[in-house]
Write an enzyme that holds these catalytic residues in place. Structure first.
Site, mmCIF file in Angstrom:
data_model
loop_
_atom_site.group_PDB
_atom_site.id
_atom_site.type_symbol
_atom_site.label_atom_id
_atom_site.label_comp_id
_atom_site.label_asym_id
_atom_site.label_seq_id
_atom_site.Cartn_x
_atom_site.Cartn_y
_atom_site.Cartn_z
ATOM 1 N N GLU A 70 8.108 2.841 14.133
ATOM 2 C CA GLU A 70 9.028 3.128 13.035
ATOM 3 C C GLU A 70 9.112 4.642 12.909
ATOM 4 O O GLU A 70 8.297 5.374 13.460
ATOM 5 C CB GLU A 70 8.506 2.499 11.748
ATOM 6 C CG GLU A 70 8.422 0.988 11.872
ATOM 7 C CD GLU A 70 8.050 0.286 10.575
ATOM 8 O OE1 GLU A 70 8.958 -0.063 9.824
ATOM 9 O OE2 GLU A 70 6.850 0.106 10.330
ATOM 10 N N CYS A 93 -3.191 1.563 6.630
ATOM 11 C CA CYS A 93 -3.371 1.062 8.010
ATOM 12 C C CYS A 93 -3.995 2.143 8.851
ATOM 13 O O CYS A 93 -4.659 1.871 9.838
ATOM 14 C CB CYS A 93 -2.044 0.703 8.640
ATOM 15 S SG CYS A 93 -1.158 -0.467 7.684
ATOM 16 N N ASN A 95 0.806 -1.237 0.000
ATOM 17 C CA ASN A 95 0.000 0.000 0.000
ATOM 18 C C ASN A 95 0.833 1.279 0.000
ATOM 19 O O ASN A 95 0.367 2.318 -0.444
ATOM 20 C CB ASN A 95 -1.017 -0.005 1.144
ATOM 21 C CG ASN A 95 -0.395 0.045 2.504
ATOM 22 O OD1 ASN A 95 0.735 -0.402 2.706
ATOM 23 N ND2 ASN A 95 -1.121 0.588 3.468
ATOM 24 N N GLU A 133 3.879 -4.235 12.396
ATOM 25 C CA GLU A 133 3.000 -3.092 12.117
ATOM 26 C C GLU A 133 1.802 -3.671 11.393
ATOM 27 O O GLU A 133 1.883 -3.983 10.210
ATOM 28 C CB GLU A 133 3.797 -2.137 11.218
ATOM 29 C CG GLU A 133 3.197 -0.803 11.069
ATOM 30 C CD GLU A 133 3.197 -0.107 12.393
ATOM 31 O OE1 GLU A 133 2.078 0.010 12.925
ATOM 32 O OE2 GLU A 133 4.260 0.265 12.886
HETATM 33 C C1 UN1 Z 1 0.242 2.599 6.367
HETATM 34 O O1 UN1 Z 1 -0.874 2.700 5.922
HETATM 35 O O2 UN1 Z 1 0.701 1.491 6.708
HETATM 36 O O3 UN1 Z 1 0.190 8.225 8.105
HETATM 37 C C2 UN1 Z 1 1.207 3.719 6.456
HETATM 38 C C3 UN1 Z 1 -0.046 7.817 6.976
HETATM 39 C C4 UN1 Z 1 1.126 7.514 6.057
HETATM 40 C C5 UN1 Z 1 1.646 6.146 6.317
HETATM 41 C C6 UN1 Z 1 0.603 5.069 6.343
HETATM 42 N N1 UN1 Z 1 2.148 8.497 6.264
HETATM 43 O O4 UN1 Z 1 -1.170 7.640 6.566
#
Ligand code: UN1
Length: 486
Positions: free
Chosen positions: A455, A280, A150, A246
């Site tokens: 991270e 995420c 993603n 994660e």
């Molecule tokens: C993710 O979806 O695993 O904060 C990372 C955010 C992005 C990173 C997402 N800078 O939505």
């Protein structure tokens, strides 16, 4: 169609299975390139090569390693537009977001390059005289990086930059949905001066390549971003090694009755439907105060109806495709689940109007917090609205899921803001902003089933280094701690 290799000890190789797989453009369903279907044997060779790379790399002074990471950032900057277009072709997100993805990679390489001149330990006092106490950071050795599709540049970049600055040898296995972005990044690392045997690259199935990396006793750290079941599998099978996970999210946005509703709508649209909900950190729950529920729904419906689906390369597109057929089917299965649970569908819930893995932005209301659509991660453009009548109920609802990555509250009330900041069980909380958009110099990660690591930022290097405690006794006599300290 072009066929790409795996890289072991910096040398291009074919898979020992002789098999290949294709990476697909999700907006058209057409194959873009062929990749090697790596095997356990290939993973083992990659681990061996990484052990050799590690010995050299860990002896390069960290500021020098930093110089090389800085070169990576410079190359990424120069190629930003072209890389973003490649990302759109392989993963589907819209171009402005793809540019952001590459920018996030640039940012983290710059940040971690600077870390080469810090990598701080502590000095502290001793209970004995003429004795010096300190901590230093040491690399783990060979680490396995297993990354999702993603954020095809940003997430590998978080892991690669932190693992490299700490001096580790690397085996990198990207998602089979985005190997083209991954190999492009690896080649940029080589071009920037990362010794070729330090970063080993193996494409192929998680069940073989990934599993070999996870179980190997020559690998001392695993960093994984992906699903909860795989994360649980890794924890059970990795043995004694450092594991950074994660995993998923079921992130919520609280909208209180005093919120700036237009601002909240902007945040919900961006957080819920940006990246087609495939973050995420995506906002998949709206926890709204009874007094403003109807008004918010009306505003959201009006905005969602204007969202245009299409190729991420078309400047008119707001929402790109989902990554693949199975994600499309999973998203639709949750629409059916929501309807059967008695939730009310306000918009979307359909697909199939065009070629490619497109799904209409979907909004459910009258959702109860025990429904599956309110608890399970969908990873698609589906947002659910849950009604609450006060801040305590809002926070309780927010916390009533297994995940704990990101959260947000829209309110003008400072007391409620701080209640949310302190009591919401997530790794990240935003006030008057959406659930997405983390910056690389701050720690990123979650609690509960979301994971066990951070991270980015200063804590990002903890995942890839060990702290060694050092005592230097310069008294010239045997001094016994706890005994001679009178
Ligand atoms: C993710 O979806 O695993 O904060 C990372 C955010 C992005 C990173 C997402 N800078 O939505």
């Amino acid at each position: 169609m072009k066929e790409y290799p795996i890289y072991i000890g910096g040398k291009s190789r074919k898979s020992s299975s002789g098999k290949t797989f294709e990476t697909i453009n999700p907006a058209t369903g057409k194959a873009l390139a062929k990749f090697q279907e790596g095997t356990r044997k290939d993973a083992t060779s990659a681990i061996k090569a990484a052990e050799i790379g590690f010995k050299k790399w860990s002896n390069v002074p960290a500021p020098k390693r930093g110089d090389i990471l800085f070169n990576v950032a410079v190359i990424l900057k120069k190629r930003k537009k072209e890389l973003a277009k490649l990302l759109v072709m392989e993963m589907g997100k819209v171009l402005p977001e793809a540019l952001g993805d590459v920018q996030e990679a640039i940012d983290v390489f710059e940040y971690m390059a600077g870390e080469g001149r810090r990598l701080f330990g502590h000095t502290t006092t001793s209970e004995l005289s003429e004795k010096f106490c300190m901590t230093i950071r040491r690399p783990l050795g060979v680490v396995g990086l297993i990354t999702p599709w993603n954020f095809p540049f940003a997430i590998p970049a978080w892991k690669l930059s932190a693992a490299l600055i700490c001096g580790n040898g690397i085996v990198f296995k990207p998602s089979s949905d985005t190997p083209l972005c991954a190999i492009t990044l690896v080649e940029i690392l080589y071009e920037a001066g990362v010794p070729r045997d330090v970063v080993n690259f193996v494409t192929g199935p998680g069940a073989t390549v990934g599993d070999e990396i996870i179980q190997s006793n020559k690998v001392f750290g695993i960093s994984f971003t992906g699903s909860v079941p795989t994360g649980e599998y890794i924890l059970k099978n990795a043995g004694i090694k450092k594991v950074g996970l994660e995993l998923g999210g079921k992130n919520g946005i609280i909208v209180m009755d005093d919120a700036d509703l237009d601002l909240a709508v902007d945040g919900i649209i961006w957080g819920g439907y940006g990246t087609t909900g495939q973050r995420c950190t995506a906002a998949s729950r709206v926890i709204v105060h009874t007094k403003v529920k109807k008004q918010l729904e009306k505003k959201l419906i009006a905005r969602i109806k204007k969202l245009r689906l299409g190729s991420g390369l078309d400047p008119k597109t707001d929402v790109g495709p989902l990554i693949n057929q199975s994600t499309l089917e999973k998203t639709h299965s949750y629409t059916k689940i929501g309807l059967s649970e008695g939730a009310k569908l306000l918009c979307g819930g359909k697909y199939g109007q065009r070629t490619g893995f497109f799904y209409q932005p979907t909004l459910f209301t009258n959702v109860k917090k025990n429904m599956r659509i309110a608890r399970e991660e969908i990873f698609g453009p589906t947002v659910v609205i849950i009604e609450i009548s006060n801040i305590d109920e809002a926070i309780k609802t927010m916390n009533d899921v297994d995940y704990g990555l990101s959260s947000s509250i829209y309110t003008q009330n400072i007391k409620n803001s701080f209640k949310a900041i302190e009591d919401i069980e997530t790794g990240i909380t935003y006030v008057n902003s959406s659930t997405i958009g983390a910056e690389v110099h701050l720690p990123f990660g979650g609690i509960k089933k979301t994971g066990n690591t951070r991270e980015g930022g200063i804590h990002g290097i903890d995942e890839f280094s060990e702290i060694k405690t050092v005592y230097v006794d310069y008294s010239g006599t045997l001094q016994r701690a706890q005994i001679d300290n009178k």
